[in-house]
Each structure stands twice: as structure tokens, then as C-alpha cells.
Scaffold this active site. Structure first.
Site, PDB file in Angstrom:
ATOM      1  N   HIS A 176      45.563  36.043  42.761  1.00  0.00           N
ATOM      2  CA  HIS A 176      44.527  36.967  42.257  1.00  0.00           C
ATOM      3  C   HIS A 176      43.651  37.367  43.442  1.00  0.00           C
ATOM      4  O   HIS A 176      42.832  36.573  43.911  1.00  0.00           O
ATOM      5  CB  HIS A 176      43.678  36.287  41.178  1.00  0.00           C
ATOM      6  CG  HIS A 176      42.624  37.183  40.599  1.00  0.00           C
ATOM      7  ND1 HIS A 176      42.440  37.326  39.245  1.00  0.00           N
ATOM      8  CD2 HIS A 176      41.691  37.976  41.173  1.00  0.00           C
ATOM      9  CE1 HIS A 176      41.449  38.164  39.016  1.00  0.00           C
ATOM     10  NE2 HIS A 176      40.961  38.567  40.186  1.00  0.00           N
ATOM     11  N   HIS A 179      41.457  40.712  45.537  1.00  0.00           N
ATOM     12  CA  HIS A 179      40.951  42.092  45.640  1.00  0.00           C
ATOM     13  C   HIS A 179      41.028  42.529  47.093  1.00  0.00           C
ATOM     14  O   HIS A 179      40.347  41.949  47.955  1.00  0.00           O
ATOM     15  CB  HIS A 179      39.500  42.159  45.151  1.00  0.00           C
ATOM     16  CG  HIS A 179      39.363  41.812  43.703  1.00  0.00           C
ATOM     17  ND1 HIS A 179      39.463  42.757  42.700  1.00  0.00           N
ATOM     18  CD2 HIS A 179      39.187  40.626  43.082  1.00  0.00           C
ATOM     19  CE1 HIS A 179      39.337  42.164  41.530  1.00  0.00           C
ATOM     20  NE2 HIS A 179      39.171  40.870  41.723  1.00  0.00           N
ATOM     21  N   ARG A 231      40.823  45.996  47.840  1.00  0.00           N
ATOM     22  CA  ARG A 231      40.124  47.286  47.961  1.00  0.00           C
ATOM     23  C   ARG A 231      41.024  48.324  48.668  1.00  0.00           C
ATOM     24  O   ARG A 231      42.227  48.222  48.643  1.00  0.00           O
ATOM     25  CB  ARG A 231      38.777  47.146  48.687  1.00  0.00           C
ATOM     26  CG  ARG A 231      37.920  45.963  48.261  1.00  0.00           C
ATOM     27  CD  ARG A 231      37.485  46.015  46.817  1.00  0.00           C
ATOM     28  NE  ARG A 231      36.430  45.042  46.553  1.00  0.00           N
ATOM     29  CZ  ARG A 231      36.217  44.473  45.380  1.00  0.00           C
ATOM     30  NH1 ARG A 231      36.961  44.752  44.331  1.00  0.00           N
ATOM     31  NH2 ARG A 231      35.222  43.607  45.221  1.00  0.00           N
ATOM     32  N   ASN A 276      41.673  47.178  40.407  1.00  0.00           N
ATOM     33  CA  ASN A 276      40.390  47.781  39.990  1.00  0.00           C
ATOM     34  C   ASN A 276      39.744  48.599  41.107  1.00  0.00           C
ATOM     35  O   ASN A 276      38.602  48.388  41.484  1.00  0.00           O
ATOM     36  CB  ASN A 276      39.417  46.717  39.455  1.00  0.00           C
ATOM     37  CG  ASN A 276      39.036  45.665  40.474  1.00  0.00           C
ATOM     38  OD1 ASN A 276      39.786  45.380  41.401  1.00  0.00           O
ATOM     39  ND2 ASN A 276      37.863  45.069  40.307  1.00  0.00           N
ATOM     40  N   LYS A 313      47.089  44.217  34.374  1.00  0.00           N
ATOM     41  CA  LYS A 313      45.778  43.559  34.301  1.00  0.00           C
ATOM     42  C   LYS A 313      44.954  44.133  33.160  1.00  0.00           C
ATOM     43  O   LYS A 313      44.762  45.346  33.068  1.00  0.00           O
ATOM     44  CB  LYS A 313      45.042  43.766  35.624  1.00  0.00           C
ATOM     45  CG  LYS A 313      43.622  43.220  35.654  1.00  0.00           C
ATOM     46  CD  LYS A 313      43.607  41.698  35.707  1.00  0.00           C
ATOM     47  CE  LYS A 313      42.206  41.146  35.528  1.00  0.00           C
ATOM     48  NZ  LYS A 313      41.688  40.455  36.662  1.00  0.00           N
ATOM     49  N   HIS A 339      41.275  39.318  32.386  1.00  0.00           N
ATOM     50  CA  HIS A 339      39.880  38.958  32.698  1.00  0.00           C
ATOM     51  C   HIS A 339      39.285  38.462  31.384  1.00  0.00           C
ATOM     52  O   HIS A 339      38.974  39.264  30.498  1.00  0.00           O
ATOM     53  CB  HIS A 339      39.089  40.150  33.256  1.00  0.00           C
ATOM     54  CG  HIS A 339      37.684  39.761  33.624  1.00  0.00           C
ATOM     55  ND1 HIS A 339      37.272  39.609  34.931  1.00  0.00           N
ATOM     56  CD2 HIS A 339      36.616  39.436  32.853  1.00  0.00           C
ATOM     57  CE1 HIS A 339      36.001  39.211  34.936  1.00  0.00           C
ATOM     58  NE2 HIS A 339      35.581  39.100  33.688  1.00  0.00           N
ATOM     59  N   HIS A 390      40.973  33.327  36.702  1.00  0.00           N
ATOM     60  CA  HIS A 390      39.714  32.707  37.152  1.00  0.00           C
ATOM     61  C   HIS A 390      38.969  31.984  36.025  1.00  0.00           C
ATOM     62  O   HIS A 390      37.843  32.328  35.680  1.00  0.00           O
ATOM     63  CB  HIS A 390      38.798  33.716  37.844  1.00  0.00           C
ATOM     64  CG  HIS A 390      38.693  35.078  37.217  1.00  0.00           C
ATOM     65  ND1 HIS A 390      38.426  35.276  35.891  1.00  0.00           N
ATOM     66  CD2 HIS A 390      38.810  36.317  37.755  1.00  0.00           C
ATOM     67  CE1 HIS A 390      38.381  36.570  35.655  1.00  0.00           C
ATOM     68  NE2 HIS A 390      38.618  37.227  36.748  1.00  0.00           N
ATOM     69  N   LEU A 445      31.943  37.026  38.772  1.00  0.00           N
ATOM     70  CA  LEU A 445      32.276  37.022  37.345  1.00  0.00           C
ATOM     71  C   LEU A 445      33.704  36.542  37.148  1.00  0.00           C
ATOM     72  O   LEU A 445      34.582  36.979  37.891  1.00  0.00           O
ATOM     73  CB  LEU A 445      32.127  38.433  36.759  1.00  0.00           C
ATOM     74  CG  LEU A 445      30.665  38.891  36.581  1.00  0.00           C
ATOM     75  CD1 LEU A 445      30.618  40.357  36.212  1.00  0.00           C
ATOM     76  CD2 LEU A 445      29.953  38.033  35.532  1.00  0.00           C
ATOM     77  N   ASP A 494      40.503  35.226  43.681  1.00  0.00           N
ATOM     78  CA  ASP A 494      39.553  36.262  43.264  1.00  0.00           C
ATOM     79  C   ASP A 494      38.641  36.634  44.429  1.00  0.00           C
ATOM     80  O   ASP A 494      37.501  37.052  44.214  1.00  0.00           O
ATOM     81  CB  ASP A 494      38.731  35.816  42.045  1.00  0.00           C
ATOM     82  CG  ASP A 494      38.073  37.002  41.327  1.00  0.00           C
ATOM     83  OD1 ASP A 494      38.462  38.154  41.583  1.00  0.00           O
ATOM     84  OD2 ASP A 494      37.155  36.760  40.528  1.00  0.00           O
ATOM     85  N   HIS A 497      32.367  42.574  48.861  1.00  0.00           N
ATOM     86  CA  HIS A 497      31.371  43.639  48.677  1.00  0.00           C
ATOM     87  C   HIS A 497      30.513  43.634  49.935  1.00  0.00           C
ATOM     88  O   HIS A 497      30.185  42.554  50.441  1.00  0.00           O
ATOM     89  CB  HIS A 497      30.466  43.348  47.469  1.00  0.00           C
ATOM     90  CG  HIS A 497      31.164  43.413  46.156  1.00  0.00           C
ATOM     91  ND1 HIS A 497      31.367  44.585  45.469  1.00  0.00           N
ATOM     92  CD2 HIS A 497      31.712  42.441  45.400  1.00  0.00           C
ATOM     93  CE1 HIS A 497      32.005  44.333  44.343  1.00  0.00           C
ATOM     94  NE2 HIS A 497      32.241  43.040  44.270  1.00  0.00           N
ATOM     95  N   ALA A 540      29.131  41.550  41.760  1.00  0.00           N
ATOM     96  CA  ALA A 540      29.777  40.249  41.521  1.00  0.00           C
ATOM     97  C   ALA A 540      30.958  40.077  42.457  1.00  0.00           C
ATOM     98  O   ALA A 540      31.791  40.973  42.561  1.00  0.00           O
ATOM     99  CB  ALA A 540      30.254  40.180  40.070  1.00  0.00           C
TER     100      ALA A 540
HETATM  101  O1  DOR Z   1      33.358  38.459  40.796  1.00  0.00           O
HETATM  102  C1  DOR Z   1      34.173  39.318  40.544  1.00  0.00           C
HETATM  103  N1  DOR Z   1      34.432  40.332  41.406  1.00  0.00           N
HETATM  104  N2  DOR Z   1      34.821  39.264  39.378  1.00  0.00           N
HETATM  105  C2  DOR Z   1      35.628  40.240  38.978  1.00  0.00           C
HETATM  106  O2  DOR Z   1      36.140  40.147  37.906  1.00  0.00           O
HETATM  107  C3  DOR Z   1      35.803  41.457  39.804  1.00  0.00           C
HETATM  108  C4  DOR Z   1      35.535  41.192  41.203  1.00  0.00           C
HETATM  109  C5  DOR Z   1      35.403  42.459  42.011  1.00  0.00           C
HETATM  110  O3  DOR Z   1      36.274  43.324  41.917  1.00  0.00           O
HETATM  111  O4  DOR Z   1      34.431  42.584  42.767  1.00  0.00           O
HETATM  112 ZN    ZN Z   2      39.125  39.501  40.226  1.00  0.00          ZN
END
Ligand code: DOR
Ligand code: ZN
Length: 358
Positions: free
Chosen positions: A25, A27, A29, A53, A111, A148, A186, A231, A259, A263, A275
Site C-alpha cells: 500500500h 502513495h 503521487r 488517489n 481500491k 479504506h 491500514h 488516516l 501507506d 505531503h 493526512a
Molecule cells: O493518511 C493518509 N494519507 N491516509 C489515506 O488514506 C490517504 C493518504 C494520502 O493519500 O495522503
Molecule cells: Zn493510503
């Protein structure tokens, strides 16, 4: 003395070689952020289940193919990494497109984001009846649904959203769709652990690095720490301990999904902060620390390199990674440089003596 490819001096294991791990899992980007974070994962991980996402989300097989090409184009020379693509489930998703993307080998999962539950989930599902056809098609072909697992109902307390999701959404979906393979992503609660344990081979659960380390006090006691906010939000200590027990148990239903979610700092250190914890850089060292604390270093490989691959019906990775416990703490940058500014690397809050050596 050699022990399961680890070296023990007396009773203390100081070196361990694992099959190259998978992050089930992640991210990554896009654009400059992708460029910045991809090497952090590819350095240690052979593959990752890549979250869809983006803005706009990765919905169709064609969009997933184009995203995969962008990921591979961002990979530095000499690094190898296999991005395992996912599709973002919307109420308009076409079951035939999903089936074709799976049949081609491109897409490994779909997802499900309940609309409003987390970052970029606006296009997610509001009415679960509208995705029934897709879920039935997925059950027919054995394509996993990554979930999720939080309700987005504002009336539900944020610390209860995972447990309520299991009762209100996940269990009904699984009962209505026999054969559907599900990964509860998660997990952060004892209820999540127990629910995953209640399944047979058709239900898996990913656990992040940070949820094995922090509880909600780390976020809120003595000052608010935005880099620990993610999250699902970390819960109370009893839940963290349940997650630890599950992760180190060797139970094939539990596996690593970091996860890791970058950011830029200015959006984390904000009146309404985003998050996500960015753990790609130091996950393997931190996990070795956690598994050693639990007396379970010999089960680290199952968690990071075997159970997830088995769930996704993938061949285990060929290469290996070696971790060594040294007298001095491992160092990693406090921040990496993303396109939109620095991204803070997860700080476990204690020194970690496990170094990834190869
Ligand atoms: O903390 C998180 N960040 N939880 C998620 O479900 C999404 C993720 C994000 O894409 O930043
Ligand atoms: Zn995630």
C-alpha cells in the site's frame, strides 16, 4: 551461529537477510513528487501496490497504464521497481474495463474509498449498491478489493470510524458478494485485527509502520504533531498493541502496506493539515526495531516479503535485503526534497540501530 539466514551472537541477532520486501500500500503521487519519493521506495522494495488517489483519480485501465509508464519513466537509472497498479472505484466504473485491465496483468486490485473518507476521496463511493456489478465481476475473476475501512459519516466519532465501517459496510459487502477477495487496508484497531482473523483465505489486512509505533497520544499530548496525523488516525495504546501482535504473529493474513503518503510540509504544518506519514525512507529499519522488540525478527520476512505476495498470488521476489544492527543509530534525512517543498520523513521518536546494508 546462523539462524534462518540471520546471525546470532549469544542470543542476540545482529544481522538478518530477507527476501526483498513488497509494500502492499503506497502513495507515489505524480510529477515532481513522484520523482522525489520513488527512489525512497525503490531503494529497498521490489514492488508496491500503488494507490490510485491522484487528482483526477486513476479510474480506467488506460489511465493505470499511462500512470505506470510515468512511474517507470521517473525511476532513476540502475534502480528496479515493479509498480503494481490499482484502479480507483467510482460509481461509474465499468466492470468490463476492470476485467480487461486485470486480464492483461496490468491491474492487481481495485481500491474502494468511501466518498469523503480521506485524501482525494471525493470521487469515491457513496451508494454501495451502485458498485455491486463491479464487485461481482471482481469476485468472479479473483481480483482483490482494497478497502479504506472508515465510514465518512460526520456523526461517527473519528476514533470509531473503522469499527463502524466493518459492521455497516464491509461485512455486508462481503456477505453479499461471496468469493470477493478483500484487503482491509491500514488497520488501526483491535476490531480490525479481529475482523481480519475472522476471514479465511479471502480476507487480508495491511498494517503500516507508523501504526506499530505511535498511538494517539503521540499526535496530541504535549502539543499537536501534524507529521503523525494520518488516516485512519492512530488509536489508543491497546489498539497499537493488538496491531503489533498481529504483525509479528506470522499469520499470513497480515502483511506490510506502509501507506507512505507524502505531503509537502507547508500542507502538513497547516491550520487544516493533510493526512499522511511519509515512511518509505526508514520503514525497513524501523520494522526491524519493532520486530526485535517483540522477539520476532524471524517473522519479519513473512510480514514484509512473503504474506502479501502470497495474498496477491505473486511469485516471491528473487533478491534479498540485509539489515545489520550496529552500535550507532541509523541516520536518514529529516526531510526529502519534493517538488512542492520539503517532505518530512517519519520520526519514530527513538534511535534505530538497524541499518539496511544491501
Ligand atoms: O493518511 C493518509 N494519507 N491516509 C489515506 O488514506 C490517504 C493518504 C494520502 O493519500 O495522503
Ligand atoms: Zn493510503
Amino acid at each position: 551461529m546462523e539462524s534462518r539466514r540471520g546471525t546470532r551472537y549469544g542470543r542476540t541477532m545482529t544481522r538478518i537477510t530477507l527476501r526483498r520486501p513488497d509494500d502492499m500500500h503506497l502513495h507515489l503521487r505524480d510529477g515532481a513528487m513522484l520523482q522525489a519519493v520513488l527512489p525512497e521506495s525503490a531503494r529497498h522494495f521490489a514492488r508496491a501496490i500503488v494507490m490510485p488517489n491522484l487528482v483526477p483519480p486513476v479510474v480506467t485501465g488506460a489511465e493505470a497504464a499511462a500512470y505506470r509508464d510515468r512511474i517507470l519513466a521517473a525511476l532513476p537509472e540502475g534502480m528496479r521497481f515493479d509498480p503494481l497498479m490499482t484502479l480507483y472505484l467510482t460509481e461509474a466504473t465499468d466492470p468490463e474495463d476492470v476485467a480487461a485491465a486485470a486480464a492483461s496483468g496490468l491491474v492487481k486490485a481495485v481500491k474502494l474509498y468511501p466518498a469523503g473518507a480521506t485524501t482525494n476521496s471525493q470521487s469515491g463511493v457513496r451508494d454501495f449498491d451502485k458498485v455491486r456489478g463491479v464487485l461481482e465481476r471482481m469476485a468472479g475473476i479473483g481480483l482483490p478489493l482494497c478497502v479504506h475501512g472508515e465510514v465518512s459519516d460526520p456523526a461517527v466519532d473519528i476514533f470509531d470510524r473503522e469499527a463502524v465501517f466493518i459492521d455497516r459496510v464491509l461485512d455486508p459487502i462481503r456477505r453479499a458478494t461471496p468469493g470477493l477477495r478483500v484487503v482491509m487496508e491500514h488497520i488501526t484497531t483491535r476490531e480490525g485485527v479481529d475482523y481480519v482473523r475472522s476471514g479465511s483465505g479471502d480476507l487480508g489486512g495491511t498494517i503500516t509502520t507508523h501504526h506499530l509505533v505511535i498511538n494517539r497520544n503521540h499526535i496530541l499530548a504535549g502539543g499537536i504533531r501534524p507529521h503523525y496525523y494520518c488516516l485512519p488516525v492512530a488509536k489508543r495504546e491497546t489498539h497499537r498493541l493488538a496491531l503489533r501482535a498481529a504483525a509479528v504473529s506470522g499469520d499470513p493474513r497480515f502483511f506490510l502496506g506502509t501507506d507512505s503518503a507524502p505531503h509537502p510540509d507547508h500542507l502538513k504544518e497547516h491550520a487544516c493539515g493533510c493526512a499522511g506519514c511519509f515512511t518509505a525512507t526508514n520503514t525497513m529499519s524501523v520494522l526491524a526495531h519493532v520486530f526485535e522488540e517483540e522477539g520476532a525478527l524471524d517473522r519479519l520476512e513473512a510480514f514484509t516479503s512473503a504474506n502479501g505476495a502470497a495474498f496477491y498470488r505473486l511469485a516471491p521476489n528473487g533478491g534479498t535485503i540485509t539489515l545489520e544492527k550496529r552500535g550507532s543509530a541509523a541516520v536518514w534525512p529529516d526531510k526529502i526534497t519534493g517538488g512542492a517543498g520539503p517532505v518530512t520523513v517519519f520520526n519514530p521518536g527513538f534511535p534505530v540501530y538497524w541499518h539496511v546494508t544491501t
